[in-house]
Scaffold this motif. Structure first.
Motif, short mmCIF file in Angstrom:
data_model
loop_
_atom_site.label_atom_id
_atom_site.label_comp_id
_atom_site.label_asym_id
_atom_site.label_seq_id
_atom_site.Cartn_x
_atom_site.Cartn_y
_atom_site.Cartn_z
N PHE B 62 0.84 -1.18 0.00
CA PHE B 62 0.00 0.00 0.00
C PHE B 62 0.88 1.24 0.00
O PHE B 62 1.77 1.39 0.84
CB PHE B 62 -0.89 -0.01 1.25
N GLY B 63 0.64 2.12 -0.95
CA GLY B 63 1.45 3.33 -1.05
C GLY B 63 0.69 4.56 -0.57
O GLY B 63 -0.47 4.75 -0.92
N LEU B 64 1.36 5.36 0.24
CA LEU B 64 0.76 6.61 0.71
C LEU B 64 1.52 7.74 0.03
O LEU B 64 2.71 7.92 0.27
CB LEU B 64 0.94 6.68 2.23
N LEU B 65 0.82 8.45 -0.86
CA LEU B 65 1.47 9.52 -1.61
C LEU B 65 0.91 10.86 -1.16
O LEU B 65 -0.24 10.95 -0.76
CB LEU B 65 1.20 9.36 -3.11
N GLY B 66 1.72 11.88 -1.30
CA GLY B 66 1.23 13.21 -0.96
C GLY B 66 2.39 14.17 -0.87
O GLY B 66 3.52 13.74 -0.65
N PRO B 67 2.11 15.45 -1.04
CA PRO B 67 3.19 16.44 -0.92
C PRO B 67 3.67 16.54 0.52
O PRO B 67 3.06 15.98 1.43
CB PRO B 67 2.54 17.74 -1.39
N ASN B 68 4.76 17.27 0.72
CA ASN B 68 5.24 17.50 2.09
C ASN B 68 4.13 18.12 2.92
O ASN B 68 3.42 19.00 2.46
CB ASN B 68 6.45 18.44 2.08
N GLY B 69 3.97 17.63 4.14
CA GLY B 69 2.96 18.20 5.02
C GLY B 69 1.57 17.63 4.79
O GLY B 69 0.60 18.10 5.38
N ALA B 70 1.47 16.59 3.95
CA ALA B 70 0.14 16.03 3.64
C ALA B 70 -0.40 15.20 4.80
O ALA B 70 -1.60 14.99 4.90
CB ALA B 70 0.22 15.17 2.39
#
Lengths: 272, 336
Positions: B62-70
């Motif tokens: 499972f991948g958790l993606l997001g910009p910094n601070g997400a």
């Protein structure tokens, strides 16, 4: 490798505690080359200067001019100081570095036990190291002085004072190590170690401060006073010391206080 | 690139965003929230994770993606017992992270994005003592340390001080350490951050082997192509919430809204060629090489041929990647 089964581990808390202790003692073993000279240097120099150099150059120290009595009271103070400083520094210095800069405490914080147990292990490991320091300093303080020294061990008192002193010192190390930024560690020497030492009844008995009433009262906040007095009470003949009840009570109180503050500080640093 | 090939075709996307409900849940969160108090204690704090519902099943990547601070690292922090949730509920391997963090730690392995190796110990000792922390006896821990060094191709550096290891070796040793006690779930926080391309490649080889063993993994990453290639499902997070959840293929399809999910140039040309031959069996004889000076003329011929066959250029896909989806959802603004 297949994933773990969902079996619940048995006795997770104390198994991890033992392994963490084993790790810290292994690191001590690796560090012996630095630990031994670091522990021995200061007491050896103090003994040399106070009991060999000063008497020969006519420098009065110890108040009465009786250098044998001075060596005797210095013994308790030096053992107390070694224990206190090693307990304090062997816990506080690596901890502030590991928490602040290197993140290397991470794997131990994730050890499958409560965070308070991990913090408590730091105290026990630091206490064992300061016990070791006390053991290697004792012969230096007892046999190196060039003046006579009057010793008689009260074993039960010695055992109680040793355990409480080692524990309280390491707990103080945890309290400070979890509250000081790594970059501020150098001020530990000036603001913690020096006052602890100079006002810790190492070079004089607490009773000798009677002419300076306010100072005699003020140094009671210094845990090292009770350690020095306790070691003198259990080792030295003919030296006035605080009542044993006061020494024990104070050391127990400091141990409890520093344990609570230390574990609280540690928990605050590793959990958010 | 899609992960569907290894899963034997696209998975059904359901309410769980494509999870396989038949497998037991290893991570389950419900309305999980973390609010950090403001410094002065008066103003409203910062809500890093906001009512997160997540389900990761055994064997899943499972991948958790997001910009910094997400909120990715805070999410991982809560699941690995280092961040105390403000509200909501989270379970790892059926154990409540807030109620029994010590037991949760038994079931997790964690690889951080920074080097967390114990510098007072050598490489082998890092593994050995890790095993001991998890209750292994001396012999079992010794054997496990040897095995892991072998498996992660680090045996030749067993006695090396960890400060002398390269970044890639240190990261491999951290993965080896995190897996040594056979955790139910492995957390990888930016596993390839700050590694050179060769080390990244080597680490991915190792991670693919772990995946093949059926290890459940939750990873956070900034590298979209890695997430796309490696993860069964991904969640795109921003401002503490999940914006999209599903298989990479599912997310790309949804983002393209049908239009963007058309064939790529290569597929379009293949279809054109197939239909050309079907219409004119002799067409193969007209096959020609695209010499550089003739490219323009040839392209014009190709386009004309396509129009004759009713294959409009409109059909040509935009080649939607996970990165396209990511930017669509989180915007292109700099976050720092």
């Amino acid at each position: 490798m297949p994933p773990a089964s969902a079996q619940r581990p048995r006795r997770p808390n104390w198994t991890a505690f033992g392994a963490l202790l084993l790790r810290d003692l292994t690191v001590l073993d690796k560090d012996l080359k630095e630990f031994l000279p670091n522990t021995l240097m200061q007491p050896a120099m103090l003994v040399f200067v106070f009991t060999y150099v000063f008497p020969r150059i006519g420098q009065g120290i110890g108040g009465s001019g009786n250098v044998g009595r001075f060596s005797t009271l210095l013994l308790g103070g030096l053992v107390a100081q070694s224990i206190a400083f090693q307990g304090l520094f062997r816990v506080a210095l690596p901890l502030s570095r590991e928490l602040d800069i290197t993140n290397e405490l991470e794997d131990r914080v994730l050890a499958p036990t409560r965070v308070s147990v991990i913090a408590f292990e730091k105290i026990v490991a630091g206490g064992l190291q300061s016990l070791f320091a006390g053991l290697i300093v004792f012969p230096v303080a007892a046999f190196l002085p060039s003046t006579p020294i009057y010793l008689r061990a009260h074993w039960s008192t010695l055992a109680i004072v040793t355990v409480l002193s080692c524990y309280a010192s390491a707990a103080l190390g945890l309290t400070i190590g979890t509250r000081i930024e790594a970059r501020l560690v150098p001020i530990l020497v000036g603001f913690v170690a020096l006052p602890l030492g100079f006002f810790g009844a190492i070079f004089y008995t607490w009773d000798a401060l009677t002419p300076i009433g306010w100072l005699k009262a003020a140094v009671l906040v210094n845990p090292m006073v009770y350690m020095s007095e306790g070691f003198r009470a259990s080792l030295s003949i003919g030296v006035v010391h605080m009542p044993l009840g006061a020494i024990y009570s104070a050391l127990v109180a400091f141990s409890v206080l520093f344990t609570v503050l230390g574990i609280r500080g540690f928990t605050k640093r590793v959990l958010s | 690139m899609s992960t569907d090939s290894k899963a034997g075709g696209p998975r059904t996307s359901e309410a769980l965003g494509g999870a396989e409900p038949s497998r037991p849940e290893v991570i389950a969160t419900s309305r999980l929230t973390k609010t950090y108090p403001s410094r002065d204690g008066r103003a409203a704090g910062l809500t890093a994770v906001d009512g997160l519902d997540l389900s990761v099943r055994r064997g899943e990547i499972f991948g958790l993606l997001g910009p910094n601070g997400a909120g990715k690292t805070t999410t991982v922090g809560m699941l690995t017992t280092r961040v105390v949730p403000t509200s909501g509920h989270a379970e790892v391997n059926g154990v409540d992270v807030a109620a029994d963090p010590a037991l949760v730690k038994h079931f997790i392995g964690v690889v951080h994005q920074v080097n967390t190796l114990d510098r007072s110990l050598n490489a082998w000792e890092n593994l050995y003592f890790h095993g001991r922390y998890y209750g292994m006896g001396a012999k079992a821990a010794r054997d496990a340390a040897d095995e892991q060094l072998e498996r992660f191709r680090l045996s030749h550096r067993a006695r090396s001080e960890v400060r002398t290891l390269s970044g890639g070796m240190a990261r491999r040793l951290m993965v080896a350490r995190a897996l040594l006690h056979r955790p139910a779930v492995l957390f990888l926080d930016e596993p390839t951050a700050s590694l050179d391309p060769q080390s990244r490649l080597a680490l991915w080889e190792v991670l693919k082997e772990i995946r093949a063993d059926g290890q459940t993994i939750l990873l956070t990453t900034h590298y979209m192509e890695e997430a796309e290639a490696f993860c069964d499902r991904v969640a795109i997070m921003d401002h503490g919430r999940i914006l999209a959840l599903g298989t990479p293929a599912h997310l790309k399809h949804a983002a393209g809204d049908g239009r963007g999910a058309g064939p790529t140039v290569k597929a379009w040309l293949a279809r054109l060629w197939a239909e050309t031959r079907a219409a004119d069996p002799d067409a193969a004889d007209h096959g020609r090489r695209l010499d550089r000076p003739a490219v323009e003329a040839t392209l014009v011929e190709v386009v004309e041929a396509a129009e004759r066959l009713g294959l409009g250029l409109d059909d040509l896909g935009q080649g939607v990647t996970l990165e396209t989806v990511f930017f669509q959802l989180t915007g292109r603004d700099l976050r720092e």
